[in-house]
Design a protein around this motif. Structure first.
Motif, PDB file in Angstrom:
ATOM      1  N   VAL A 192      23.977 -13.446 -42.973  1.00 29.16           N
ATOM      2  CA  VAL A 192      23.025 -14.529 -43.184  1.00 29.16           C
ATOM      3  C   VAL A 192      22.498 -14.928 -41.814  1.00 29.16           C
ATOM      4  CG1 VAL A 192      22.699 -16.872 -44.010  1.00 29.16           C
ATOM      5  CG2 VAL A 192      24.264 -15.330 -45.211  1.00 29.16           C
ATOM      6  N   ALA A 193      21.190 -14.963 -41.686  1.00 33.30           N
ATOM      7  CA  ALA A 193      20.577 -15.314 -40.407  1.00 33.30           C
ATOM      8  C   ALA A 193      19.434 -16.290 -40.650  1.00 33.30           C
ATOM      9  CB  ALA A 193      20.055 -14.070 -39.711  1.00 33.30           C
ATOM     10  N   LYS A 194      19.288 -17.195 -39.701  1.00 38.47           N
ATOM     11  CA  LYS A 194      18.192 -18.150 -39.778  1.00 38.47           C
ATOM     12  C   LYS A 194      16.943 -17.496 -39.206  1.00 38.47           C
ATOM     13  CE  LYS A 194      16.896 -22.809 -38.428  1.00 38.47           C
ATOM     14  NZ  LYS A 194      17.309 -24.016 -37.703  1.00 38.47           N
ATOM     15  N   LEU A 195      15.844 -17.552 -39.914  1.00 41.99           N
ATOM     16  CA  LEU A 195      14.590 -16.949 -39.487  1.00 41.99           C
ATOM     17  C   LEU A 195      13.771 -17.960 -38.708  1.00 41.99           C
ATOM     18  CD1 LEU A 195      12.507 -14.657 -39.545  1.00 41.99           C
ATOM     19  CD2 LEU A 195      11.660 -15.626 -41.683  1.00 41.99           C
ATOM     20  N   ASP A 196      13.376 -17.571 -37.534  1.00 41.48           N
ATOM     21  CA  ASP A 196      12.484 -18.409 -36.722  1.00 41.48           C
ATOM     22  C   ASP A 196      11.128 -17.722 -36.706  1.00 41.48           C
ATOM     23  OD1 ASP A 196      11.107 -19.940 -34.921  1.00 41.48           O
ATOM     24  OD2 ASP A 196      12.490 -19.621 -33.251  1.00 41.48           O
ATOM     25  N   ILE A 197      10.176 -18.252 -37.435  1.00 41.29           N
ATOM     26  CA  ILE A 197       8.857 -17.639 -37.556  1.00 41.29           C
ATOM     27  C   ILE A 197       8.155 -17.529 -36.206  1.00 41.29           C
ATOM     28  CG2 ILE A 197       7.545 -19.728 -38.043  1.00 41.29           C
ATOM     29  CD1 ILE A 197       7.093 -16.361 -39.814  1.00 41.29           C
ATOM     30  N   ASN A 198       8.516 -18.398 -35.257  1.00 39.75           N
ATOM     31  CA  ASN A 198       7.907 -18.359 -33.935  1.00 39.75           C
ATOM     32  C   ASN A 198       8.490 -17.267 -33.042  1.00 39.75           C
ATOM     33  OD1 ASN A 198       6.165 -20.550 -34.431  1.00 39.75           O
ATOM     34  ND2 ASN A 198       7.880 -21.949 -34.143  1.00 39.75           N
TER      35      ASN A 198
END
Length: 70
Positions: A2-8
């Protein structure tokens, strides 16, 4: 995983290099020694990744039956 997505964090710019007179190995060397460092010094650039090209490799074959010599 599980990973947090950083759109930037997505790439803003992608470059492609090619040459009719320079080999892929030389082009990769130029990219690693000149292009990457210059891009890394640009204010606001978090990272520069170089992919592709040809990198020098050395393969070593070890003969385990041969006695060690120093």
């Amino acid at each position: 995983v599980v990973a947090k997505l950083d759109i930037n964090a997505r790439p803003v710019v992608q470059l492609g290099l090619s040459s009719k007179s320079t080999s892929l190995r030389e082009l990769r060397g130029i990219t690693d020694s000149i292009v990457r460092p210059r891009l890394e010094r640009v204010s606001g650039v978090a990272s520069v990744q170089v992919v592709g090209g040809v990198q020098r490799e050395v393969h070593v074959a070890v003969d385990s039956q041969r006695p060690h010599k120093l």
